[in-house]
Design an enzyme around this catalytic site. Structure first.
Site, PDB file in Angstrom:
ATOM      1  N   TYR A  64       0.830  -1.215   0.000  1.00 53.45           N
ATOM      2  CA  TYR A  64       0.000   0.000   0.000  1.00 53.45           C
ATOM      3  C   TYR A  64       0.860   1.260   0.000  1.00 53.45           C
ATOM      4  O   TYR A  64       1.575   1.538   0.960  1.00 53.45           O
ATOM      5  CB  TYR A  64      -0.960   0.027   1.198  1.00 53.45           C
ATOM      6  CG  TYR A  64      -1.928  -1.135   1.244  1.00 53.45           C
ATOM      7  CD1 TYR A  64      -2.407  -1.727   0.080  1.00 53.45           C
ATOM      8  CD2 TYR A  64      -2.379  -1.642   2.452  1.00 53.45           C
ATOM      9  CE1 TYR A  64      -3.291  -2.797   0.116  1.00 53.45           C
ATOM     10  CE2 TYR A  64      -3.267  -2.709   2.501  1.00 53.45           C
ATOM     11  CZ  TYR A  64      -3.715  -3.282   1.320  1.00 53.45           C
ATOM     12  OH  TYR A  64      -4.583  -4.338   1.376  1.00 53.45           O
ATOM     13  N   HIS A 129      -0.285 -11.935   0.530  1.00 51.68           N
ATOM     14  CA  HIS A 129      -1.108 -10.887  -0.082  1.00 51.68           C
ATOM     15  C   HIS A 129      -1.488 -11.191  -1.528  1.00 51.68           C
ATOM     16  O   HIS A 129      -0.627 -11.225  -2.401  1.00 51.68           O
ATOM     17  CB  HIS A 129      -0.337  -9.558  -0.013  1.00 51.68           C
ATOM     18  CG  HIS A 129      -1.166  -8.342  -0.289  1.00 51.68           C
ATOM     19  ND1 HIS A 129      -0.673  -7.070  -0.140  1.00 51.68           N
ATOM     20  CD2 HIS A 129      -2.457  -8.183  -0.680  1.00 51.68           C
ATOM     21  CE1 HIS A 129      -1.611  -6.192  -0.449  1.00 51.68           C
ATOM     22  NE2 HIS A 129      -2.709  -6.845  -0.786  1.00 51.68           N
TER      23      HIS A 129
HETATM   24  P1  NAD Z   1     -13.367   0.309   1.185  1.00 48.39           P
HETATM   25  O1  NAD Z   1     -14.499  -0.384   0.569  1.00 48.39           O
HETATM   26  O2  NAD Z   1     -13.172   0.183   2.640  1.00 48.39           O
HETATM   27  O3  NAD Z   1     -13.440   1.840   0.715  1.00 48.39           O
HETATM   28  C1  NAD Z   1     -12.500   2.788   1.127  1.00 48.39           C
HETATM   29  C2  NAD Z   1     -12.875   4.151   0.557  1.00 48.39           C
HETATM   30  O4  NAD Z   1     -14.088   4.601   1.156  1.00 48.39           O
HETATM   31  C3  NAD Z   1     -11.844   5.218   0.876  1.00 48.39           C
HETATM   32  O5  NAD Z   1     -11.834   6.166  -0.171  1.00 48.39           O
HETATM   33  C4  NAD Z   1     -12.394   5.852   2.132  1.00 48.39           C
HETATM   34  O6  NAD Z   1     -11.890   7.139   2.312  1.00 48.39           O
HETATM   35  C5  NAD Z   1     -13.858   5.828   1.848  1.00 48.39           C
HETATM   36  N1  NAD Z   1     -14.729   5.839   3.056  1.00 48.39           N
HETATM   37  C6  NAD Z   1     -14.545   5.180   4.223  1.00 48.39           C
HETATM   38  N2  NAD Z   1     -15.550   5.413   5.080  1.00 48.39           N
HETATM   39  C7  NAD Z   1     -16.412   6.237   4.444  1.00 48.39           C
HETATM   40  C8  NAD Z   1     -17.642   6.841   4.819  1.00 48.39           C
HETATM   41  N3  NAD Z   1     -18.195   6.614   6.018  1.00 48.39           N
HETATM   42  N4  NAD Z   1     -18.257   7.631   3.908  1.00 48.39           N
HETATM   43  C9  NAD Z   1     -17.709   7.857   2.690  1.00 48.39           C
HETATM   44  N5  NAD Z   1     -16.547   7.326   2.284  1.00 48.39           N
HETATM   45  C10 NAD Z   1     -15.895   6.512   3.154  1.00 48.39           C
HETATM   46  O7  NAD Z   1     -12.053  -0.217   0.415  1.00 48.39           O
HETATM   47  P2  NAD Z   1     -10.552  -0.486   0.855  1.00 48.39           P
HETATM   48  O8  NAD Z   1      -9.960   0.652   1.587  1.00 48.39           O
HETATM   49  O9  NAD Z   1      -9.886  -0.978  -0.370  1.00 48.39           O
HETATM   50  O10 NAD Z   1     -10.663  -1.732   1.832  1.00 48.39           O
HETATM   51  C11 NAD Z   1     -10.522  -1.610   3.215  1.00 48.39           C
HETATM   52  C12 NAD Z   1      -9.222  -2.198   3.731  1.00 48.39           C
HETATM   53  O11 NAD Z   1      -9.242  -3.614   3.573  1.00 48.39           O
HETATM   54  C13 NAD Z   1      -7.961  -1.727   2.999  1.00 48.39           C
HETATM   55  O12 NAD Z   1      -7.515  -0.496   3.534  1.00 48.39           O
HETATM   56  C14 NAD Z   1      -7.035  -2.883   3.287  1.00 48.39           C
HETATM   57  O13 NAD Z   1      -6.503  -2.738   4.594  1.00 48.39           O
HETATM   58  C15 NAD Z   1      -7.955  -4.090   3.249  1.00 48.39           C
HETATM   59  N6  NAD Z   1      -7.993  -4.748   1.910  1.00 48.39           N
HETATM   60  C16 NAD Z   1      -7.173  -5.808   1.690  1.00 48.39           C
HETATM   61  C17 NAD Z   1      -7.160  -6.429   0.451  1.00 48.39           C
HETATM   62  C18 NAD Z   1      -6.236  -7.595   0.233  1.00 48.39           C
HETATM   63  O14 NAD Z   1      -5.596  -8.062   1.140  1.00 48.39           O
HETATM   64  N7  NAD Z   1      -6.147  -8.109  -0.958  1.00 48.39           N
HETATM   65  C19 NAD Z   1      -7.964  -5.972  -0.572  1.00 48.39           C
HETATM   66  C20 NAD Z   1      -8.820  -4.901  -0.326  1.00 48.39           C
HETATM   67  C21 NAD Z   1      -8.818  -4.307   0.929  1.00 48.39           C
END
Ligand code: NAD
Length: 296
Positions: A64, A129
């Site tokens: 990230y 990952h």
């Molecule tokens: P998400 O679906 O959590 O969306 C994040 C986005 O939504 C960001 O732009 C954030 O600022 C926004 N957001 C958060 N809360 C909000 C709210 N209340 N209102 C409006 N916008 C809001 O997607 P993500 O960040 O990709 O996934 C969450 C976490 O999961 C990642 O940070 C990561 O740690 C993990 N993840 C891991 C993998 C993997 O291991 N392959 C893949 C995807 C995500």
């Protein structure tokens, strides 16, 4: 007293690990500027507010922001100063800005680099990952055994695997000795536009594997603001989600809150990992969880 403002997010058991994760988890990919720039003050403010409201689980990866997320999370946890035993940190290995490498040598070196960036002595969970981009047989025969050695050395407490296609989880779990993989992290498969993970939950439960579900907002699709430039969804899905967000807004509802509540409703999912980079987002996502707890 007003339960709504004093209630903290619920803790849920993670498989057989003995860990109790806050049902809202803090996705730290935004701290790597993945969704736009974040200042140190915003990062520290968000993490401090998360702790105040009972969030104890933080997920990051060397991938990230090309290691930036780990560095910022490490600096932020230090600044906030909560005792190490009171929070749970997950990071990952095998995926880097330079590409994928799931070799035993690379992942063994990777944890030392991650611990240095995070300024920690150990991480609670180390996850391979996005294993669908590697060779799954290498994950089974080489990567996971290397992680078991890291477990014995005390650098990590538990082992996880992450990725998008759900078939990767059964492939690996059917081939490793029981109890070797403690956790799976699935993303974009337990939300209001895709709930395919639900069918896999009984299998994961039977294996004693803890389940983390990430991206409840479908990486920005289920927000009023919409997804970032790099989002892989088709133009059709993007415009359908935009229309849904507007439909909710016209009726006085926030699509992100509805999406969080849907993802949080299944208690077989220990933590819903949502990416956050502001105090407001932390408060909104916790309010979704707490409001839901009070209703149920
Ligand atoms: P998400 O679906 O959590 O969306 C994040 C986005 O939504 C960001 O732009 C954030 O600022 C926004 N957001 C958060 N809360 C909000 C709210 N209340 N209102 C409006 N916008 C809001 O997607 P993500 O960040 O990709 O996934 C969450 C976490 O999961 C990642 O940070 C990561 O740690 C993990 N993840 C891991 C993998 C993997 O291991 N392959 C893949 C995807 C995500």
């Amino acid at each position: 007293s007003n339960g709504f403002t004093t209630a903290k997010v619920e803790l849920r058991e993670l498989g057989n690990t003995g860990l109790k994760l806050s049902c809202v988890g803090f996705g730290a990919s935004p701290l790597g500027n993945v969704f736009g720039p974040v200042s140190d003050d915003e990062a520290i403010g968000s993490v401090r507010e998360a702790f105040r409201l009972g969030i104890n689980f933080f997920d990051t990866s060397p991938y990230y922001g090309g290691t930036l997320s780990e560095k910022v999370l490490g600096k932020t946890l230090k600044a906030v100063g909560v005792p190490r035993s009171e929070y749970i940190v997950a990071t990952k290995c095998g995926r880097y800005a330079e590409g994928f490498d799931f070799s035993a040598q690379r992942v063994t070196k990777s944890i030392d680099e991650s611990l240095e960036r995070l300024q920690l002595d150990y991480v609670d969970i180390l996850q391979c990952h996005d294993i669908e981009f590697g060779n799954l047989d290498q994950i089974v025969s080489e990567t996971i055994p290397a992680l078991q050695k890291l477990k014995e050395s005390g650098k990590i407490r538990f082992i996880g695997i992450t990725g998008l296609p759900l078939g990767i989880f059964t492939y690996v779990l059917d081939r490793v000795p029981p109890g070797t993989v403690d956790v799976v992290l699935s993303y974009c498969h337990y939300g209001i536009n895709d709930s395919a993970l639900e069918d896999l939950l009984p299998y994961l439960k039977s294996k004693g594997v803890g389940v983390i579900s990430a991206s409840p907002l479908a990486m920005g699709l289920l927000t009023e603001r919409g997804p970032p430039e790099w989002h892989p969804a088709s133009p059709e899905l993007k415009s359908a989600c935009q229309a849904a967000a507007m439909y909710c807004k016209e009726r006085g509802k926030n699509i992100s809150k509805l999406a969080m509540q849907y993802s949080l409703s299944n208690k077989d999912i220990s933590s819903v990992l949502v990416g956050m980079n502001s105090i407001k987002q932390v408060e909104e996502n916790v309010a979704a969880a707490v409001g839901f707890q009070l209703q149920s």
